[in-house]
Design an enzyme around this catalytic site. Structure first.
Site, short mmCIF file in Angstrom:
data_model
loop_
_atom_site.label_atom_id
_atom_site.label_comp_id
_atom_site.label_asym_id
_atom_site.label_seq_id
_atom_site.Cartn_x
_atom_site.Cartn_y
_atom_site.Cartn_z
N CYS A 117 42.41 21.81 0.37
CA CYS A 117 42.59 20.65 1.25
C CYS A 117 44.04 20.49 1.70
CB CYS A 117 42.09 19.37 0.56
SG CYS A 117 40.39 19.47 0.01
N ALA A 149 35.38 15.81 -3.13
CA ALA A 149 35.99 15.89 -1.81
C ALA A 149 35.03 15.41 -0.74
CB ALA A 149 36.40 17.33 -1.52
N LEU A 150 35.59 14.97 0.39
CA LEU A 150 34.79 14.55 1.54
C LEU A 150 35.32 15.22 2.80
CD1 LEU A 150 35.19 11.67 -0.30
CD2 LEU A 150 33.48 10.98 1.37
N ILE A 168 41.23 23.53 4.18
CA ILE A 168 40.33 24.50 3.54
C ILE A 168 39.83 24.01 2.19
CG2 ILE A 168 42.06 25.82 2.25
CD1 ILE A 168 40.56 28.37 3.32
#
EC number: 2.3.1.181
Length: 262
Positions: free
Chosen positions: A191, A160-161, A91
């Site tokens: 995450c 983030a990726l 998430i």
């Protein structure tokens, strides 16, 4: 995520299937579901060779999105809704002040997911460093871009990726925290990582850094990375457990394709 092998393509070669210029569309602030539907349609058109490569540049209103490995304990405690999506990872939050880039790119054959992610990370690292955060780099075992903790402090995630590749075409992408609030991260396990922090460009540089400030530099570096003009280097400063390792994928929100995690 550590590459288990050498990339399929030499570092100086493009990872794109096309040699035509990438179209960049700056969309401003756009609803997440609307942007997702747009991505889905563009990716299908790209797979059918009806359009060329496109990069969407935008911001989202406040929203939580849950990748395929999101766990019940990750979800928000503030009652806000969550959109379940077909990218990798767990998430995360999106909101104004966070620069989001979605490349809709047809990758050259054979498709190299790891190399694609590493190139996006390299673009982010170079952009963040050029802006003044010279220590930004990678944590082995975790994707994204990190700022190392000092004096016993936690490492902090600044970008983030989360991606998906279907029929050789990429979706989703990267998010760089510029001058957004960090309040919404306090109600989730971002995450799936509970042993590190989250930060913004503005917080690290102690000055206002807007999404407008970072758009052109980041788009430029993404283009260079995909073209092989920006060589992926080893910027690892620590190692940590992969927050998605051993977790089952959710059955909903998925379709045939490959994904990787935030």
């Amino acid at each position: 995520m550590t590459a288990p092998r050498e990339p399929f393509f030499p570092a100086h070669k493009s990872i794109r299937a096309s040699k035509e210029p990438i179209e960049v569309r700056c969309l401003g602030t756009i609803d997440y579901q609307q942007a997702f539907d747009m991505q889905t349609e563009l990716a299908a058109q790209r797979a059918r060779e009806e359009i060329g490569d496109v990069v969407l540049v935008l911001e989202h209103p406040n929203v939580y999105t849950a990748g395929k490995r999101t766990q019940p304990e990750d979800r928000p405690t503030n009652g806000l809704p969550v959109i379940d999506v077909n990218r990798g990872g767990r998430i995360t939050w999106h909101g104004e002040g966070q620069l989001v880039i979605y490349p809709i790119i047809r990758l050259a054959e054979p498709v190299d997911v790891v190399d694609y992610v590493r190139r996006l990370e390299e673009a982010l690292i170079q952009t963040v460093r050029q802006a003044g955060i010279s220590t930004a780099g990678r944590i082995d075992g975790r994707s994204g871009v990190w700022v190392p903790g000092t004096n016993g402090g936690q490492h902090r995630k600044v970008a983030a990726l989360g991606i998906r590749i279907t029929r050789g075409v990429t979706m989703h992408g990267l998010a760089l925290n510029c001058n957004n609030t960090l309040e919404f991260y306090e109600h989730i396990i971002p995450c799936g990582i509970d042993d590190a922090g989250v930060t913004t460009m503005s917080q690290e540089l102690r000055r206002e850094v807007s999404t407008e400030d970072m758009t052109q530099p980041l788009v430029t570096e993404v283009r260079r990375a995909l073209a092989g003009e920006l060589v992926v280097a080893d910027h690892t400063f620590d190692i940590a457990p992969d927050p998605t390792k051993g977790l089952k994928r959710k059955s909903r929100g998925t379709s045939a394709g490959s994904s990787t995690d935030e």
